[in-house]
Design an enzyme around this catalytic site. Structure first.
Site, PDB file in Angstrom:
ATOM      1  N   MET A 137       2.840  -5.000  -8.539  1.00  0.00           N
ATOM      2  CA  MET A 137       1.452  -4.700  -8.935  1.00  0.00           C
ATOM      3  C   MET A 137       1.057  -3.265  -8.535  1.00  0.00           C
ATOM      4  O   MET A 137       0.555  -2.501  -9.361  1.00  0.00           O
ATOM      5  CB  MET A 137       0.508  -5.721  -8.297  1.00  0.00           C
ATOM      6  CG  MET A 137      -0.935  -5.510  -8.672  1.00  0.00           C
ATOM      7  SD  MET A 137      -1.973  -6.893  -8.242  1.00  0.00           S
ATOM      8  CE  MET A 137      -1.812  -6.965  -6.473  1.00  0.00           C
ATOM      9  N   LEU A 138       1.295  -2.896  -7.275  1.00  0.00           N
ATOM     10  CA  LEU A 138       0.924  -1.549  -6.829  1.00  0.00           C
ATOM     11  C   LEU A 138       1.871  -0.505  -7.408  1.00  0.00           C
ATOM     12  O   LEU A 138       1.434   0.554  -7.879  1.00  0.00           O
ATOM     13  CB  LEU A 138       0.917  -1.496  -5.286  1.00  0.00           C
ATOM     14  CG  LEU A 138       0.593  -0.151  -4.654  1.00  0.00           C
ATOM     15  CD1 LEU A 138      -0.787   0.341  -5.079  1.00  0.00           C
ATOM     16  CD2 LEU A 138       0.666  -0.236  -3.124  1.00  0.00           C
ATOM     17  N   ASP A 186      19.032  -4.907  -4.269  1.00  0.00           N
ATOM     18  CA  ASP A 186      18.280  -5.692  -3.290  1.00  0.00           C
ATOM     19  C   ASP A 186      18.212  -4.873  -2.000  1.00  0.00           C
ATOM     20  O   ASP A 186      19.261  -4.447  -1.481  1.00  0.00           O
ATOM     21  CB  ASP A 186      19.033  -7.023  -3.082  1.00  0.00           C
ATOM     22  CG  ASP A 186      18.243  -8.007  -2.252  1.00  0.00           C
ATOM     23  OD1 ASP A 186      17.535  -7.574  -1.317  1.00  0.00           O
ATOM     24  OD2 ASP A 186      18.337  -9.210  -2.531  1.00  0.00           O
ATOM     25  N   ALA A 196       8.512  -5.964  -1.098  1.00  0.00           N
ATOM     26  CA  ALA A 196       8.276  -6.949  -0.040  1.00  0.00           C
ATOM     27  C   ALA A 196       8.175  -8.326  -0.678  1.00  0.00           C
ATOM     28  O   ALA A 196       7.941  -8.442  -1.885  1.00  0.00           O
ATOM     29  CB  ALA A 196       6.967  -6.630   0.689  1.00  0.00           C
ATOM     30  N   THR A 202       5.696 -10.951  -1.017  1.00  0.00           N
ATOM     31  CA  THR A 202       4.240 -10.882  -0.817  1.00  0.00           C
ATOM     32  C   THR A 202       3.526 -12.221  -1.005  1.00  0.00           C
ATOM     33  O   THR A 202       2.311 -12.290  -0.810  1.00  0.00           O
ATOM     34  CB  THR A 202       3.622  -9.860  -1.798  1.00  0.00           C
ATOM     35  OG1 THR A 202       3.950 -10.248  -3.133  1.00  0.00           O
ATOM     36  CG2 THR A 202       4.138  -8.468  -1.545  1.00  0.00           C
ATOM     37  N   ASP A 208      -3.488  -6.091   6.037  1.00  0.00           N
ATOM     38  CA  ASP A 208      -4.502  -6.558   6.995  1.00  0.00           C
ATOM     39  C   ASP A 208      -4.043  -7.846   7.701  1.00  0.00           C
ATOM     40  O   ASP A 208      -4.551  -8.184   8.770  1.00  0.00           O
ATOM     41  CB  ASP A 208      -5.836  -6.808   6.274  1.00  0.00           C
ATOM     42  CG  ASP A 208      -5.712  -7.729   5.073  1.00  0.00           C
ATOM     43  OD1 ASP A 208      -4.630  -7.756   4.438  1.00  0.00           O
ATOM     44  OD2 ASP A 208      -6.687  -8.446   4.745  1.00  0.00           O
ATOM     45  N   TYR A 256       4.168 -14.190   6.817  1.00  0.00           N
ATOM     46  CA  TYR A 256       4.007 -12.938   6.059  1.00  0.00           C
ATOM     47  C   TYR A 256       3.550 -11.814   7.000  1.00  0.00           C
ATOM     48  O   TYR A 256       4.168 -10.744   7.061  1.00  0.00           O
ATOM     49  CB  TYR A 256       3.003 -13.136   4.919  1.00  0.00           C
ATOM     50  CG  TYR A 256       2.623 -11.865   4.198  1.00  0.00           C
ATOM     51  CD1 TYR A 256       3.550 -11.173   3.425  1.00  0.00           C
ATOM     52  CD2 TYR A 256       1.325 -11.345   4.277  1.00  0.00           C
ATOM     53  CE1 TYR A 256       3.204  -9.994   2.763  1.00  0.00           C
ATOM     54  CE2 TYR A 256       0.971 -10.189   3.614  1.00  0.00           C
ATOM     55  CZ  TYR A 256       1.907  -9.507   2.860  1.00  0.00           C
ATOM     56  OH  TYR A 256       1.556  -8.343   2.203  1.00  0.00           O
ATOM     57  N   LYS A 276       5.802  -8.554   8.144  1.00  0.00           N
ATOM     58  CA  LYS A 276       5.326  -7.215   7.776  1.00  0.00           C
ATOM     59  C   LYS A 276       5.140  -6.367   9.043  1.00  0.00           C
ATOM     60  O   LYS A 276       5.437  -5.178   9.049  1.00  0.00           O
ATOM     61  CB  LYS A 276       4.011  -7.301   6.997  1.00  0.00           C
ATOM     62  CG  LYS A 276       4.132  -7.844   5.580  1.00  0.00           C
ATOM     63  CD  LYS A 276       4.896  -6.941   4.632  1.00  0.00           C
ATOM     64  CE  LYS A 276       4.141  -5.679   4.292  1.00  0.00           C
ATOM     65  NZ  LYS A 276       4.917  -4.855   3.304  1.00  0.00           N
TER      66      LYS A 276
HETATM   67  N1  LIG Z   1      -1.013  -7.862  -2.820  1.00  0.00           N
HETATM   68  C1  LIG Z   1      -1.816  -7.646  -1.775  1.00  0.00           C
HETATM   69  O1  LIG Z   1      -2.942  -8.156  -1.703  1.00  0.00           O
HETATM   70  C2  LIG Z   1      -1.381  -6.737  -0.644  1.00  0.00           C
HETATM   71  C3  LIG Z   1      -2.287  -6.481   0.394  1.00  0.00           C
HETATM   72  C4  LIG Z   1      -1.895  -5.610   1.423  1.00  0.00           C
HETATM   73  C5  LIG Z   1      -0.634  -5.044   1.417  1.00  0.00           C
HETATM   74  N2  LIG Z   1       0.237  -5.335   0.404  1.00  0.00           N
HETATM   75  C6  LIG Z   1       1.575  -4.712   0.437  1.00  0.00           C
HETATM   76  O2  LIG Z   1       1.640  -3.783  -0.651  1.00  0.00           O
HETATM   77  C7  LIG Z   1       2.978  -3.716  -1.147  1.00  0.00           C
HETATM   78  C8  LIG Z   1       2.942  -3.900  -2.662  1.00  0.00           C
HETATM   79  O3  LIG Z   1       2.327  -5.158  -2.940  1.00  0.00           O
HETATM   80  P1  LIG Z   1       2.247  -5.755  -4.409  1.00  0.00           P
HETATM   81  O4  LIG Z   1       1.055  -6.639  -4.436  1.00  0.00           O
HETATM   82  O5  LIG Z   1       2.432  -4.674  -5.410  1.00  0.00           O
HETATM   83  O6  LIG Z   1       3.537  -6.701  -4.389  1.00  0.00           O
HETATM   84  P2  LIG Z   1       4.374  -7.322  -5.594  1.00  0.00           P
HETATM   85  O7  LIG Z   1       3.630  -7.233  -6.865  1.00  0.00           O
HETATM   86  O8  LIG Z   1       4.871  -8.644  -5.099  1.00  0.00           O
HETATM   87  O9  LIG Z   1       5.599  -6.293  -5.686  1.00  0.00           O
HETATM   88  C9  LIG Z   1       6.638  -6.280  -4.741  1.00  0.00           C
HETATM   89  C10 LIG Z   1       7.904  -5.898  -5.468  1.00  0.00           C
HETATM   90  O10 LIG Z   1       8.990  -5.922  -4.526  1.00  0.00           O
HETATM   91  C11 LIG Z   1      10.100  -6.543  -5.150  1.00  0.00           C
HETATM   92  N3  LIG Z   1      11.003  -7.107  -4.150  1.00  0.00           N
HETATM   93  C12 LIG Z   1      10.828  -8.235  -3.424  1.00  0.00           C
HETATM   94  N4  LIG Z   1      11.900  -8.474  -2.653  1.00  0.00           N
HETATM   95  C13 LIG Z   1      12.786  -7.456  -2.900  1.00  0.00           C
HETATM   96  C14 LIG Z   1      14.078  -7.154  -2.405  1.00  0.00           C
HETATM   97  N5  LIG Z   1      14.678  -7.931  -1.521  1.00  0.00           N
HETATM   98  N6  LIG Z   1      14.702  -6.040  -2.870  1.00  0.00           N
HETATM   99  C15 LIG Z   1      14.092  -5.238  -3.781  1.00  0.00           C
HETATM  100  N7  LIG Z   1      12.874  -5.476  -4.295  1.00  0.00           N
HETATM  101  C16 LIG Z   1      12.214  -6.582  -3.849  1.00  0.00           C
HETATM  102  C17 LIG Z   1       9.472  -7.621  -6.004  1.00  0.00           C
HETATM  103  O11 LIG Z   1      10.382  -8.085  -6.981  1.00  0.00           O
HETATM  104  P3  LIG Z   1      10.198  -9.602  -7.556  1.00  0.00           P
HETATM  105  O12 LIG Z   1       8.804  -9.673  -8.105  1.00  0.00           O
HETATM  106  O13 LIG Z   1      11.267  -9.681  -8.598  1.00  0.00           O
HETATM  107  O14 LIG Z   1      10.384 -10.505  -6.387  1.00  0.00           O
HETATM  108  C18 LIG Z   1       8.256  -6.899  -6.593  1.00  0.00           C
HETATM  109  O15 LIG Z   1       8.577  -6.199  -7.776  1.00  0.00           O
HETATM  110  C19 LIG Z   1       3.769  -4.787  -0.396  1.00  0.00           C
HETATM  111  O16 LIG Z   1       4.522  -4.170   0.607  1.00  0.00           O
HETATM  112  C20 LIG Z   1       2.705  -5.692   0.208  1.00  0.00           C
HETATM  113  O17 LIG Z   1       3.150  -6.302   1.403  1.00  0.00           O
HETATM  114  C21 LIG Z   1      -0.112  -6.159  -0.644  1.00  0.00           C
END
Ligand SMILES: NC(=O)c1ccc[n+]([C@@H]2O[C@H](COP(=O)([O-])OP(=O)(O)OC[C@H]3O[C@@H](n4cnc5c(N)ncnc54)[C@H](OP(=O)(O)O)[C@@H]3O)[C@@H](O)[C@H]2O)c1
Length: 279
Positions: A11-12, A35, A59, A61, A101, A124, A128
């Site tokens: 998403m980000l 990976d 990550a 998530t 957070d 989680y 993190k």
């Molecule tokens: N979403 C929130 O509300 C939130 C809030 C605070 C912080 N964050 C942090 O912001 C960052 C981005 O979040 P997001 O919401 O964009 O997350 P997301 O949409 O889940 O994107 C994470 C990406 O990482 C990939 N991934 C997961 N495991 C992997 C691995 N072992 N090797 C390589 N790629 C891998 C996922 O692939 P698959 O989809 O194929 O698994 C996905 O494309 C994360 O670090 C998250 O912890 C998120």
């Protein structure tokens, strides 16, 4: 700069890549490339792409998924981050790692500052936080950016879910005793680009301005749909697998100290996102 982004299809990542491309040579990678838990694959990618800076977003998530499968969460969020950190240390690349957070337990009564002691209450949050520690230990030139309650295009998110369920069911029950700051991914992405340019390091809290409960957020989302009713429920009634912090508002103190503007209010982000998806 040559910049590598992990989690580029997430998403980000999907909104960050175009913002970064205006100023940098950008390589986006995701699980379909390699990976991050596979150290030789990570080392090969660094050798091939020779990044000067890495924005580590990849990550696991899914907060309840992490609780159900903590070993998988540990591999992605701890081992994966360790591998990325090690590759940065070996090649001299800088590293910006996006964190959450949910590293805080949510029992505080004022917004958490960057130097407050984290104490996660979920798998989680714990995985993190360990990722953060690895980044701090391995990479001298590092940034840890904690954000919260992300929503935006290109991913499953709370706003899209509320709109979909609201239209389908007409009535929703949403938790009213968890408070935080919703953050629009486009606003966060621009600030990540600014942080990179500012050459600042350490821990930064970067969230939408203002706070609300999930219930208040849902009410704002369906504001234009008078037929959709939102009822408040407690965390206990919601009965989710993972515990969530009751209060996870982050004070964006270091942004202010670094003379960087705060993110717009979450209501402004929501209005922009709703316009973007045509509602
Ligand atoms: N979403 C929130 O509300 C939130 C809030 C605070 C912080 N964050 C942090 O912001 C960052 C981005 O979040 P997001 O919401 O964009 O997350 P997301 O949409 O889940 O994107 C994470 C990406 O990482 C990939 N991934 C997961 N495991 C992997 C691995 N072992 N090797 C390589 N790629 C891998 C996922 O692939 P698959 O989809 O194929 O698994 C996905 O494309 C994360 O670090 C998250 O912890 C998120």
């Amino acid at each position: 700069m040559r910049v590598l982004v992990t989690g580029a299809l997430g998403m980000l990542g999907s909104v960050l890549l175009p913002s970064l491309r205006a100023e940098h040579e950008v390589f986006g990678v995701d699980l379909n490339d390699f990976d991050i838990t596979d150290l030789p694959a990570v080392a090969r990618a660094f050798h091939e792409l020779r990044p000067e800076f890495v924005l580590h977003l990849a990550a696991m998530t899914d907060v309840d998924g992490c609780e159900a499968n903590p070993a998988k969460a540990e591999r992605a969020n701890c081992l994966g981050t360790w591998n990325v950190g090690r590759a940065c240390a070996e090649t001299g690349a800088g590293l910006l790692c996006v964190s959450t957070d949910y590293v805080f337990n949510g029992r505080g009564n004022r917004p958490y500052r960057e130097d407050d002691c984290p104490n996660p209450i979920s798998a989680y949050g714990l995985t993190k936080l360990r990722g953060e520690r690895y980044v701090q230990a391995l990479v001298p030139k590092h940034l840890i950016v904690r954000s919260s309650w992300l929503y935006g295009p290109g991913g499953k998110n709370f706003v899209a879910t509320i709109l979909k369920l609201g239209k389908e069911r007409g009535e929703l029950r949403v938790v009213s005793d968890q408070r935080g700051s919703p953050t629009y991914t486009r606003h966060l992405a621009s600030k990540l680009v600014e942080l990179l340019a500012a050459r600042v390091y350490g821990v930064f809290h970067v969230t939408g301005t203002g706070t609300c409960s999930w219930f208040e957020f849902a009410q704002a989302i369906v504001h234009g749909y008078p037929r959709v009713r939102v009822a408040p429920i407690s965390t206990q009634e919601a009965a989710r697998l993972a515990r969530r912090p009751a209060f996870s508002v982050l004070e964006n103190r270091r942004l202010a100290e670094s003379k960087l503007a705060p993110l717009p209010h979450w209501k402004e982000g929501l209005a922009q996102y709703l316009k973007e998806i045509g509602t």
